[in-house]
Motif scaffolding. Sequence first.
Motif, PDB file in Angstrom:
ATOM      1  N   ARG A  41       1.971 141.062  66.903  1.00  0.00           N
ATOM      2  CA  ARG A  41       1.191 140.509  65.779  1.00  0.00           C
ATOM      3  C   ARG A  41       2.058 139.463  65.087  1.00  0.00           C
ATOM      4  NH1 ARG A  41      -0.774 145.000  62.327  1.00  0.00           N
ATOM      5  NH2 ARG A  41       1.441 145.140  61.923  1.00  0.00           N
ATOM      6  N   GLN A  42       1.496 138.283  64.885  1.00  0.00           N
ATOM      7  CA  GLN A  42       2.241 137.226  64.208  1.00  0.00           C
ATOM      8  C   GLN A  42       1.293 136.289  63.472  1.00  0.00           C
ATOM      9  OE1 GLN A  42       4.148 134.310  67.054  1.00  0.00           O
ATOM     10  NE2 GLN A  42       3.025 135.525  68.557  1.00  0.00           N
ATOM     11  N   PHE A  43       1.863 135.502  62.581  1.00  0.00           N
ATOM     12  CA  PHE A  43       1.074 134.529  61.828  1.00  0.00           C
ATOM     13  C   PHE A  43       0.761 133.330  62.710  1.00  0.00           C
ATOM     14  CE2 PHE A  43       0.812 130.788  59.026  1.00  0.00           C
ATOM     15  CZ  PHE A  43      -0.315 131.155  58.309  1.00  0.00           C
ATOM     16  N   ARG A  44      -0.506 132.926  62.738  1.00  0.00           N
ATOM     17  CA  ARG A  44      -0.938 131.761  63.516  1.00  0.00           C
ATOM     18  C   ARG A  44      -1.709 130.822  62.603  1.00  0.00           C
ATOM     19  NH1 ARG A  44       1.777 131.234  68.376  1.00  0.00           N
ATOM     20  NH2 ARG A  44       1.323 132.935  69.800  1.00  0.00           N
ATOM     21  N   ILE A  45      -1.054 129.745  62.195  1.00  0.00           N
ATOM     22  CA  ILE A  45      -1.664 128.804  61.244  1.00  0.00           C
ATOM     23  C   ILE A  45      -3.006 128.228  61.736  1.00  0.00           C
ATOM     24  CG2 ILE A  45      -0.160 126.865  61.987  1.00  0.00           C
ATOM     25  CD1 ILE A  45      -1.266 127.314  58.379  1.00  0.00           C
TER      26      ILE A  45
ATOM     27  N   CYS B 170       1.820 139.679  74.445  1.00  0.00           N
ATOM     28  CA  CYS B 170       3.045 138.873  74.421  1.00  0.00           C
ATOM     29  C   CYS B 170       2.828 137.597  75.245  1.00  0.00           C
ATOM     30  CB  CYS B 170       4.167 139.721  75.019  1.00  0.00           C
ATOM     31  SG  CYS B 170       5.616 138.784  75.511  1.00  0.00           S
ATOM     32  N   ALA B 171       3.312 136.461  74.737  1.00  0.00           N
ATOM     33  CA  ALA B 171       3.105 135.196  75.461  1.00  0.00           C
ATOM     34  C   ALA B 171       4.124 134.164  75.023  1.00  0.00           C
ATOM     35  CB  ALA B 171       1.711 134.655  75.195  1.00  0.00           C
ATOM     36  N   GLY B 172       4.329 133.186  75.887  1.00  0.00           N
ATOM     37  CA  GLY B 172       5.241 132.107  75.511  1.00  0.00           C
ATOM     38  C   GLY B 172       5.100 130.933  76.440  1.00  0.00           C
ATOM     39  N   LEU B 173       5.672 129.842  76.026  1.00  0.00           N
ATOM     40  CA  LEU B 173       5.643 128.637  76.854  1.00  0.00           C
ATOM     41  C   LEU B 173       6.680 128.773  77.969  1.00  0.00           C
ATOM     42  CD1 LEU B 173       5.331 126.190  73.861  1.00  0.00           C
ATOM     43  CD2 LEU B 173       3.536 126.861  75.471  1.00  0.00           C
TER      44      LEU B 173
ATOM     45  N   ARG C 247      11.442 136.729  80.225  1.00  0.00           N
ATOM     46  CA  ARG C 247      12.243 136.278  79.066  1.00  0.00           C
ATOM     47  C   ARG C 247      11.472 136.522  77.765  1.00  0.00           C
ATOM     48  NH1 ARG C 247      11.709 130.547  79.416  1.00  0.00           N
ATOM     49  NH2 ARG C 247      10.004 130.919  77.963  1.00  0.00           N
ATOM     50  N   GLU C 248      10.220 136.085  77.735  1.00  0.00           N
ATOM     51  CA  GLU C 248       9.404 136.239  76.521  1.00  0.00           C
ATOM     52  C   GLU C 248       9.171 137.716  76.191  1.00  0.00           C
ATOM     53  OE1 GLU C 248       8.218 133.928  74.312  1.00  0.00           O
ATOM     54  OE2 GLU C 248       9.309 132.414  75.432  1.00  0.00           O
ATOM     55  N   THR C 249       8.986 138.526  77.233  1.00  0.00           N
ATOM     56  CA  THR C 249       8.753 139.963  77.004  1.00  0.00           C
ATOM     57  C   THR C 249       9.957 140.573  76.283  1.00  0.00           C
ATOM     58  OG1 THR C 249       7.405 140.090  78.994  1.00  0.00           O
ATOM     59  CG2 THR C 249       8.225 142.171  78.137  1.00  0.00           C
TER      60      THR C 249
ATOM     61  N   GLU D 228      12.293 138.949  74.523  1.00  0.00           N
ATOM     62  CA  GLU D 228      12.477 138.356  73.187  1.00  0.00           C
ATOM     63  C   GLU D 228      11.459 138.885  72.178  1.00  0.00           C
ATOM     64  OE1 GLU D 228      14.083 133.959  74.670  1.00  0.00           O
ATOM     65  OE2 GLU D 228      12.172 134.102  73.633  1.00  0.00           O
ATOM     66  N   GLU D 229      10.205 138.974  72.615  1.00  0.00           N
ATOM     67  CA  GLU D 229       9.150 139.295  71.650  1.00  0.00           C
ATOM     68  C   GLU D 229       8.930 140.793  71.481  1.00  0.00           C
ATOM     69  OE1 GLU D 229       5.530 137.095  72.355  1.00  0.00           O
ATOM     70  OE2 GLU D 229       6.516 135.184  71.939  1.00  0.00           O
ATOM     71  N   THR D 230       9.019 141.541  72.579  1.00  0.00           N
ATOM     72  CA  THR D 230       8.703 142.986  72.481  1.00  0.00           C
ATOM     73  C   THR D 230       9.939 143.882  72.562  1.00  0.00           C
ATOM     74  OG1 THR D 230       8.464 143.452  74.854  1.00  0.00           O
ATOM     75  CG2 THR D 230       6.532 142.530  73.720  1.00  0.00           C
TER      76      THR D 230
ATOM     77  N   ASP E  89      12.840 131.218  64.206  1.00  0.00           N
ATOM     78  CA  ASP E  89      12.083 131.586  62.999  1.00  0.00           C
ATOM     79  C   ASP E  89      10.858 132.451  63.291  1.00  0.00           C
ATOM     80  OD1 ASP E  89      10.595 129.670  64.244  1.00  0.00           O
ATOM     81  OD2 ASP E  89      10.341 128.384  62.490  1.00  0.00           O
ATOM     82  N   GLU E  90      10.769 132.981  64.512  1.00  0.00           N
ATOM     83  CA  GLU E  90       9.620 133.823  64.820  1.00  0.00           C
ATOM     84  C   GLU E  90       9.726 135.149  64.068  1.00  0.00           C
ATOM     85  OE1 GLU E  90       8.115 132.620  69.251  1.00  0.00           O
ATOM     86  OE2 GLU E  90       9.899 133.870  69.163  1.00  0.00           O
ATOM     87  N   GLU E  91       8.560 135.702  63.702  1.00  0.00           N
ATOM     88  CA  GLU E  91       8.521 136.992  63.022  1.00  0.00           C
ATOM     89  C   GLU E  91       7.376 137.776  63.652  1.00  0.00           C
ATOM     90  OE1 GLU E  91       9.844 137.450  58.577  1.00  0.00           O
ATOM     91  OE2 GLU E  91       7.689 137.096  58.690  1.00  0.00           O
TER      92      GLU E  91
HETATM   93 MG   LIG Z   1       5.036 133.718  71.818  1.00  0.00          MG
END
Ligand SMILES: [Mg+2]
Length: 190
Positions: free
Chosen positions: A64-68, A84-87, A99-101, A103-105, A150-152
Motif C-alpha cells: 500500500r502506498q500513496f499514488r498522486i 508489488c511492482a517496479g520499473l 529486486r523489487e520484491t 525492496e518493497e516487500t 523516498d518510497e514509503e
Molecule cells: Mg513500485
Amino acid sequence: MTSSIKIIDEKLLSDNWYILKKYTFEYQRKNGIVETQSREVYDRGNGATILLYNSQKKTVILTRQFRIPTYVNGNKDGMLIEACAGLLDQDEPETAIKRETEEETGYRISEVEKVFEAYMSPGSVTEILYFFIAEYSQEDVANEGGGVEDEEIDVLELPFEQALDMVKTGEIKDGKTIMLLQYLQLHKNF
Ligand SMILES: [Mg+2]
Ligand SMILES: Nc1nc2c(ncn2[C@@H]2O[C@H](COP(=O)(O)OP(=O)(O)O[C@H]3O[C@H](CO)[C@@H](O)[C@H](O)[C@@H]3O)[C@@H](O)[C@H]2O)c(=O)[nH]1
C-alpha cells in the motif's frame, strides 16, 4: 494485415522525469486513404509486477502506498493497494521483479513464474508490464521491505478470500492487482 505507418515527426514535449513525445504519423485507413494523425505518447519504460502467495496459509502479499495520480482522480486519501511492482531499470523482467520484491516487500524469492505480459494503457503509455506469481514463506523474509529512497510502502499479508472481497467492495482498485488475483483464482485452485 500489413502495417503502413510512417512516422513523420517526433516532438519532445517533456523529459522532466520520463519522456512525453508528440508523434505525427501517416496512417492508412481500411479504405486505403492515408491520413495524418498526431498522438501524445508517454514512455516511462517497461515494468514488472508479482503476486506472492502462500498455498498453505491461503494468503497473499500486497503493498500500500500513496499514488498522486489516483489522488487527483477521486481516490480520497490517495493510498492504493497493489501487487508489488517496479520499473525494469534496464534489467530483465525476472531480475527486476526479484529486486523489487525484496525492496518493497522484504521477501527474497528465488523461483518466480511468469504468467503473461500486457500493455496496460495502450492509448497513451508505451509500457509493457510483465506479470509474475511466486510462492512465499516465512523463511524467505530478508528485511522488512518498505521500498528504497523516498518510497514509503506498507506490506500487507491478507487472506486470499479477503483480497478477492476487496476487489468487489472497491478497496482494491488497481488493474494489475485485480488481474493477478483473478489469475490465481482461476489457475491455482486456491
Ligand atoms: Mg513500485
Ligand atoms: N521525483 C520523482 N519521482 C518519480 C516520478 N515518477 C516516479 N517517481 C518515482 O520513481 C519510483 C519508481 O518506483 P518503482 O517501484 O520502480 O515503480 P512504480 O511506481 O511502483 O511502478 C510500478 O507500478 C506502476 C503502476 O501500477 C506501473 O505502471 C509500473 O510498470 C510499475 O510496475 C517511485 O519511487 C516513484 O515515486 C517523478 O515524476 N518525479
